[in-house]
Write a protein that holds these residues in place. Structure first.
Motif, mmCIF file in Angstrom:
data_model
loop_
_atom_site.group_PDB
_atom_site.id
_atom_site.type_symbol
_atom_site.label_atom_id
_atom_site.label_comp_id
_atom_site.label_asym_id
_atom_site.label_seq_id
_atom_site.Cartn_x
_atom_site.Cartn_y
_atom_site.Cartn_z
ATOM 1 N N ASP A 122 0.689 -1.514 0.307
ATOM 2 C CA ASP A 122 0.140 -0.008 0.715
ATOM 3 C C ASP A 122 1.059 0.864 0.494
ATOM 4 N N LEU A 123 2.403 1.303 0.060
ATOM 5 C CA LEU A 123 2.646 1.907 -0.189
ATOM 6 C C LEU A 123 4.643 2.061 -1.081
ATOM 7 N N ILE A 124 4.728 2.236 -2.370
ATOM 8 C CA ILE A 124 6.380 1.917 -2.632
ATOM 9 C C ILE A 124 7.092 3.244 -2.105
ATOM 10 N N VAL A 125 8.166 2.505 -1.594
ATOM 11 C CA VAL A 125 9.461 3.844 -1.428
ATOM 12 C C VAL A 125 10.084 3.412 -2.303
ATOM 13 N N ALA A 126 10.524 5.000 -3.227
ATOM 14 C CA ALA A 126 11.689 5.030 -3.976
ATOM 15 C C ALA A 126 12.634 5.814 -4.042
ATOM 16 N N VAL A 127 12.800 6.058 -2.681
ATOM 17 C CA VAL A 127 13.788 8.103 -2.241
ATOM 18 C C VAL A 127 15.558 7.341 -2.754
ATOM 19 N N SER A 128 16.194 6.562 -2.412
ATOM 20 C CA SER A 128 17.220 6.187 -2.497
ATOM 21 C C SER A 128 17.526 4.724 -3.730
ATOM 22 N N ALA A 129 17.059 5.976 -4.711
ATOM 23 C CA ALA A 129 16.167 4.590 -6.188
ATOM 24 C C ALA A 129 17.131 5.392 -7.458
ATOM 25 N N GLY A 130 16.895 4.620 -8.736
ATOM 26 C CA GLY A 130 17.252 5.369 -9.676
ATOM 27 C C GLY A 130 15.745 5.200 -10.203
ATOM 28 N N LEU A 131 14.762 5.389 -9.634
ATOM 29 C CA LEU A 131 13.656 5.754 -10.335
ATOM 30 C C LEU A 131 13.399 6.225 -11.837
ATOM 31 N N ASP A 132 12.925 6.314 -12.505
ATOM 32 C CA ASP A 132 13.005 7.056 -13.908
ATOM 33 C C ASP A 132 11.077 7.295 -14.483
ATOM 34 N N GLN A 133 10.484 8.381 -14.678
ATOM 35 C CA GLN A 133 9.205 8.561 -15.119
ATOM 36 C C GLN A 133 8.284 7.422 -15.288
ATOM 37 N N PRO A 134 8.994 7.115 -15.906
ATOM 38 C CA PRO A 134 8.278 5.758 -16.602
ATOM 39 C C PRO A 134 7.780 4.582 -15.946
ATOM 40 N N THR A 135 8.529 4.004 -15.375
ATOM 41 C CA THR A 135 8.709 3.299 -14.460
ATOM 42 C C THR A 135 8.086 3.059 -12.916
ATOM 43 N N ASP A 137 5.580 5.574 -13.362
ATOM 44 C CA ASP A 137 4.066 5.286 -13.672
ATOM 45 C C ASP A 137 3.576 4.213 -13.503
ATOM 46 N N VAL A 138 4.632 3.603 -13.902
ATOM 47 C CA VAL A 138 3.552 2.344 -13.744
ATOM 48 C C VAL A 138 3.582 1.572 -12.848
ATOM 49 N N LEU A 139 4.525 1.604 -11.846
ATOM 50 C CA LEU A 139 4.782 1.459 -10.319
ATOM 51 C C LEU A 139 3.131 2.164 -9.604
ATOM 52 N N SER A 140 3.086 3.419 -9.849
ATOM 53 C CA SER A 140 1.654 3.912 -9.064
ATOM 54 C C SER A 140 0.697 3.322 -9.423
ATOM 55 N N ARG A 141 0.452 2.625 -10.644
ATOM 56 C CA ARG A 141 -0.914 1.849 -10.835
ATOM 57 C C ARG A 141 -0.852 0.820 -9.793
ATOM 58 N N ILE A 142 -0.029 -0.054 -9.065
ATOM 59 C CA ILE A 142 -0.130 -0.327 -8.053
ATOM 60 C C ILE A 142 -0.561 -0.379 -6.431
ATOM 61 N N ALA A 143 0.387 1.090 -6.249
ATOM 62 C CA ALA A 143 0.375 2.016 -4.797
ATOM 63 C C ALA A 143 0.404 3.623 -5.433
ATOM 64 N N PRO A 144 0.548 3.894 -4.248
ATOM 65 C CA PRO A 144 1.607 5.502 -3.785
ATOM 66 C C PRO A 144 3.044 5.110 -4.129
ATOM 67 N N VAL A 145 3.524 6.010 -4.459
ATOM 68 C CA VAL A 145 4.955 5.897 -5.018
ATOM 69 C C VAL A 145 5.588 7.424 -5.023
ATOM 70 N N VAL A 146 6.075 6.579 -3.526
ATOM 71 C CA VAL A 146 7.310 8.680 -3.222
ATOM 72 C C VAL A 146 8.937 8.184 -3.306
ATOM 73 N N ALA A 147 8.410 9.049 -4.504
ATOM 74 C CA ALA A 147 10.589 9.117 -5.524
ATOM 75 C C ALA A 147 11.586 9.827 -4.080
ATOM 76 N N ARG A 148 12.834 9.830 -4.296
ATOM 77 C CA ARG A 148 13.805 11.060 -4.560
ATOM 78 C C ARG A 148 12.912 12.528 -5.072
ATOM 79 N N PRO A 149 13.762 13.025 -3.568
ATOM 80 C CA PRO A 149 13.362 14.937 -3.883
ATOM 81 C C PRO A 149 13.113 15.344 -5.260
ATOM 82 N N ALA A 150 12.804 16.566 -5.384
ATOM 83 C CA ALA A 150 13.136 17.261 -6.196
ATOM 84 C C ALA A 150 14.292 17.801 -6.474
ATOM 85 N N GLY A 151 15.310 17.646 -7.418
ATOM 86 C CA GLY A 151 16.464 18.616 -6.527
ATOM 87 C C GLY A 151 17.618 17.080 -6.830
#
Length: 333
Positions: A122-135, A137-151
């Protein structure tokens, strides 16, 4: 999706997640993360994510994201990790005793949506990761995704921002601030107890494929050194990294590593043998004078994670070695 497109193959293998998978747990997961008003919204590099309720099944896709989760009392149902911990459930020794209930499933390679979905997060944390926008978007269909901070750059989120981002997603912002303060206090105590570090130069370096990667303060290992009061040798600081987190050095450029101390992350036998047999490296004064510290695997791991859990572990093991090395340096080196 390559997680670090700019990395040479040898360094990629040394740094990233190549861990082994285990089977998904059958139980309904850890207790609710709770603790704050929901819904909460987290801003990040790809916009914002709203978490509607306290998460109970969290997947940690960032290579060190499990540490702040565990520090906040949340055992992830799945995690990514550095390859050196593939046989220990994906966790370093500083974090293993924090696991509650079923151990997390260890995820390997690039994010696999089917595998992640099977964990029912019910939550995917990808802060210390190399997640790109397409990935994302795909993972967001599974659960809320928190990516690395802007900048911030991929795999380059500082300890404080990583912890605050994850704590906010769990509704535990105040606890996150306490963890950040504790880590910063640990560094401050180390600096106070070792004034000999102030104004000294030092670099953390990883050998790979006959070359060396000198980490800048865009990387956790480089920030660990600067947090202790060290600065990069001028020669390393002047190298154009192209926005990367390390400066790649061939043999003819190893002279720029000279400083007061050198931390060599050669914790594998083959890496240690290569370092010992490198005639050019052995002539660099910091090495020739016995001021090179070669870390063991867990010290390398703790320094590489540089999280609220790994910092005390790394300080305890590395600071005495750094102090001994710096005391051999000539005054004003």
């Amino acid at each position: 999706m390559p997680l670090r497109r700019s990395l040479p193959a040898g360094l990629l293998l040394a740094l990233l997640l190549l861990t082994a998978c285990t089977s998904a747990p059958e139980d309904p997961g850890p207790a609710p993360a709770g603790g704050g008003p929901f819904p909460v919204t987290v801003e990040h590099a790809y916009g914002s994510t709203t978490i509607p309720a306290a998460p109970t099944r969290v997947v940690a896709l960032g290579v060190s994201d499990a540490d702040p989760l565990l520090a906040l009392g949340v055992t992830p149902v799945g995690l990514s990790a550095f390859s050196s911990y593939e046989q220990t459930g994906g966790l370093g020794p500083w974090a293993r005793d924090r696991v509650q209930g079923e151990p997390p499933v260890v995820l390997t390679g690039d994010p696999n949506p089917e595998r992640i979905a099977s964990l029912r997060p019910d939550l995917i944390v990808a802060v210390s990761a190399g997640l790109d926008q397409p990935t994302y978007d795909v993972l967001s269909r599974i659960a809320p995704v928190v990516a690395r901070p802007a900048g911030t750059i991929a795999f380059g989120v500082p300890l404080a921002e990583q912890t605050r981002t994850i704590a906010t997603a769990l509704g535990r912002a105040e606890e996150g601030e306490q963890l950040v303060a504790q880590a910063e206090a640990a560094f401050a105590q180390a600096r106070a107890e070792h004034p000999e570090f102030a104004g000294r130069t030092g670099t953390a370096v990883l050998p790979f494929d006959g070359r060396y990667g000198a980490f800048t303060d865009a990387d956790a290992r480089g920030r660990f050194m600067t947090s202790l009061g060290f600065t990069l040798p001028a020669g390393v600081a002047e190298i154009e990294t192209g926005g990367s987190f390390y400066a790649e050095l061939s043999s003819e450029r190893l002279g720029v590593l000279d400083g007061d101390v050198l931390v060599m992350l050669a914790d594998q036998p083959a890496l240690r043998a290569a370092v010992d047999a490198d005639p050019v490296l052995q002539q660099v004064p910091v090495v020739a004078d016995g001021r090179m510290v070669i870390t063991d695997a867990d010290t390398t791991g703790a320094m590489s994670y540089n999280t609220v859990l790994s910092v005390p572990y790394a300080l305890e093991r590395l600071v005495p070695q750094l102090s001994a090395a710096v005391q051999k340096a000539p005054p004003g080196n």
